[in-house]
Design a protein around this motif. Structure first.
Motif, PDB file in Angstrom:
ATOM      1  N   THR A   1      58.558  15.413  45.617  1.00  0.00           N
ATOM      2  CA  THR A   1      59.056  14.290  44.836  1.00  0.00           C
ATOM      3  C   THR A   1      58.934  14.619  43.362  1.00  0.00           C
ATOM      4  OG1 THR A   1      58.406  12.736  46.566  1.00  0.00           O
ATOM      5  CG2 THR A   1      58.789  11.824  44.371  1.00  0.00           C
ATOM      6  N   TYR A   2      60.014  14.374  42.637  1.00  0.00           N
ATOM      7  CA  TYR A   2      60.056  14.637  41.198  1.00  0.00           C
ATOM      8  C   TYR A   2      60.547  13.402  40.465  1.00  0.00           C
ATOM      9  CZ  TYR A   2      59.768  19.558  42.488  1.00  0.00           C
ATOM     10  OH  TYR A   2      59.375  20.764  43.005  1.00  0.00           O
ATOM     11  N   ARG A   3      60.079  13.242  39.254  1.00  0.00           N
ATOM     12  CA  ARG A   3      60.576  12.204  38.361  1.00  0.00           C
ATOM     13  C   ARG A   3      61.289  12.931  37.229  1.00  0.00           C
ATOM     14  NH1 ARG A   3      58.850   6.545  36.813  1.00  0.00           N
ATOM     15  NH2 ARG A   3      58.559   6.633  39.028  1.00  0.00           N
ATOM     16  N   ILE A   4      62.511  12.512  36.918  1.00  0.00           N
ATOM     17  CA  ILE A   4      63.289  13.149  35.851  1.00  0.00           C
ATOM     18  C   ILE A   4      62.980  12.417  34.551  1.00  0.00           C
ATOM     19  CG2 ILE A   4      65.597  13.712  35.021  1.00  0.00           C
ATOM     20  CD1 ILE A   4      66.438  13.839  37.993  1.00  0.00           C
ATOM     21  N   VAL A   5      62.364  13.142  33.610  1.00  0.00           N
ATOM     22  CA  VAL A   5      61.888  12.556  32.356  1.00  0.00           C
ATOM     23  C   VAL A   5      62.369  13.377  31.164  1.00  0.00           C
ATOM     24  CG1 VAL A   5      59.834  11.541  33.429  1.00  0.00           C
ATOM     25  CG2 VAL A   5      59.718  13.844  32.491  1.00  0.00           C
ATOM     26  N   GLY A   6      61.991  12.941  29.966  1.00  0.00           N
ATOM     27  CA  GLY A   6      62.353  13.646  28.739  1.00  0.00           C
ATOM     28  C   GLY A   6      61.606  14.957  28.596  1.00  0.00           C
ATOM     29  N   VAL A   7      62.109  15.822  27.731  1.00  0.00           N
ATOM     30  CA  VAL A   7      61.511  17.141  27.555  1.00  0.00           C
ATOM     31  C   VAL A   7      60.071  17.063  27.046  1.00  0.00           C
ATOM     32  CG1 VAL A   7      63.697  18.370  27.262  1.00  0.00           C
ATOM     33  CG2 VAL A   7      62.553  17.429  25.266  1.00  0.00           C
ATOM     34  N   ASP A   8      59.733  16.009  26.312  1.00  0.00           N
ATOM     35  CA  ASP A   8      58.376  15.877  25.787  1.00  0.00           C
ATOM     36  C   ASP A   8      57.414  15.253  26.790  1.00  0.00           C
ATOM     37  OD1 ASP A   8      59.061  16.883  23.197  1.00  0.00           O
ATOM     38  OD2 ASP A   8      60.048  14.976  22.811  1.00  0.00           O
ATOM     39  N   GLU A   9      57.908  14.865  27.945  1.00  0.00           N
ATOM     40  CA  GLU A   9      57.084  14.217  28.967  1.00  0.00           C
ATOM     41  C   GLU A   9      56.867  15.104  30.189  1.00  0.00           C
ATOM     42  OE1 GLU A   9      58.294   9.802  29.306  1.00  0.00           O
ATOM     43  OE2 GLU A   9      60.116  10.921  28.801  1.00  0.00           O
ATOM     44  N   THR A  10      57.419  16.288  30.176  1.00  0.00           N
ATOM     45  CA  THR A  10      57.355  17.189  31.321  1.00  0.00           C
ATOM     46  C   THR A  10      55.917  17.518  31.690  1.00  0.00           C
ATOM     47  OG1 THR A  10      59.456  18.159  30.648  1.00  0.00           O
ATOM     48  CG2 THR A  10      58.132  19.435  32.173  1.00  0.00           C
ATOM     49  N   ASP A  11      55.612  17.421  32.978  1.00  0.00           N
ATOM     50  CA  ASP A  11      54.280  17.735  33.493  1.00  0.00           C
ATOM     51  C   ASP A  11      54.438  18.106  34.960  1.00  0.00           C
ATOM     52  OD1 ASP A  11      51.647  17.922  34.301  1.00  0.00           O
ATOM     53  OD2 ASP A  11      51.064  15.942  33.550  1.00  0.00           O
ATOM     54  N   SER A  12      54.518  19.395  35.239  1.00  0.00           N
ATOM     55  CA  SER A  12      54.774  19.839  36.613  1.00  0.00           C
ATOM     56  C   SER A  12      53.653  19.454  37.566  1.00  0.00           C
ATOM     57  CB  SER A  12      55.004  21.354  36.644  1.00  0.00           C
ATOM     58  OG  SER A  12      53.853  22.027  36.164  1.00  0.00           O
ATOM     59  N   THR A  13      52.425  19.327  37.075  1.00  0.00           N
ATOM     60  CA  THR A  13      51.316  18.950  37.951  1.00  0.00           C
ATOM     61  C   THR A  13      51.455  17.516  38.452  1.00  0.00           C
ATOM     62  OG1 THR A  13      49.907  18.251  36.104  1.00  0.00           O
ATOM     63  CG2 THR A  13      49.729  20.552  36.817  1.00  0.00           C
ATOM     64  N   ARG A  14      52.203  16.700  37.722  1.00  0.00           N
ATOM     65  CA  ARG A  14      52.412  15.306  38.114  1.00  0.00           C
ATOM     66  C   ARG A  14      53.818  15.066  38.652  1.00  0.00           C
ATOM     67  NH1 ARG A  14      50.245  11.807  33.228  1.00  0.00           N
ATOM     68  NH2 ARG A  14      50.276  10.163  34.773  1.00  0.00           N
TER      69      ARG A  14
END
Length: 187
Positions: free
Chosen positions: A129-142
C-alpha cells in the motif's frame, strides 16, 4: 578575484543536489498535502524563531573573544548560519510553489490522483500500500511515494482492477491496482 565582485548563487544548486524523487519537474507546482505544508511551515518557523537567533548569539559571543581565525565557535557558527539560511531559502521557495491538495476532497473518486492511498499487487501476489504525496513528504518507510516517482506516475488515473506497467530500478514491472481510497494523512 575578490569575493566582493562575485555573484551569490540563487540556490538552484540545492535542487540539483537532491535525489530525483525529491526534485520538482521543471515548470510544475509543488503539490503538497495540508499536513506536509504545515510541517514545512513549522520547520521554517523553528529555524527562524529558535535556531537562528540562538546561533547568532553564539557567533556574536565568539566574535567578541578576539582572533577569529582559530576560533572554532565562530567558524562553526558562521558555517551553521549559512546552512540554516540555505535551508530557509529552499523551504521558502518550496512554499512559494506549493499548491495544497486535500485528499479528503477526492472522497468517492475511483481513479488514482494525488493524495490517493493505493493498494497494489505484483505478479507474485505480494500486496503493498502506497500513499501518493508531494516530493517533500516522501517517506518510503511509511509507504509515502512522490507523485513524480515512476510508480506513482504509472498509477495516476488507474482504477481498481487495472494493471499498470512502470520502470523500476529492477527493470520493467507490472502491478495490479487492488484498491483506491482517499483519507486525511495522519502523522
Amino acid at each position: 578575484m575578490s569575493r566582493a565582485f562575485t555573484r551569490e548563487t540563487d540556490g538552484d544548486e540545492e535542487e540539483e543536489g537532491l535525489p530525483p524523487s525529491f526534485q520538482l519537474p521543471a515548470g510544475t507546482r509543488n503539490y503538497i498535502t495540508p499536513g506536509g505544508h504545515a510541517r514545512i511551515l513549522a520547520e521554517v518557523e523553528q529555524l527562524l524563531r529558535v535556531e537562528r537567533p540562538q546561533l547568532v548569539g553564539v557567533v556574536q559571543w565568539a566574535a567578541s573573544n578576539g582572533d577569529r581565525s582559530e576560533n572554532a565557535d565562530y567558524i562553526y557558527g558562521k558555517r551553521r548560519l549559512r546552512e540554516i539560511d540555505r535551508r530557509i531559502r529552499f523551504l521558502t521557495r518550496r512554499l512559494d510553489l506549493a499548491e495544497i491538495v486535500d485528499p479528503e476532497g477526492r472522497q468517492g473518486t475511483e481513479q488514482v490522483f494525488f493524495g490517493a492511498t493505493v493498494t497494489i499487487a505484483d505478479d507474485e501476489g505480494k500486496e503493498q500500500t502506497y500513499r501518493i504525496v508531494g516530493v517533500d513528504e516522501t517517506d518510503s518507510t511509511r509507504g509515502r511515494i512522490s507523485w513524480v516517482s515512476p510508480l506513482a506516475r504509472a498509477l495516476l488515473k488507474a482504477r481498481a482492477g487495472d494493471s499498470v506497467r512502470f520502470r523500476s530500478p529492477a527493470g520493467t514491472r507490472e502491478v495490479e491496482v487492488l484498491a483506491v481510497t482517499y483519507t486525511a494523512i495522519e502523522d
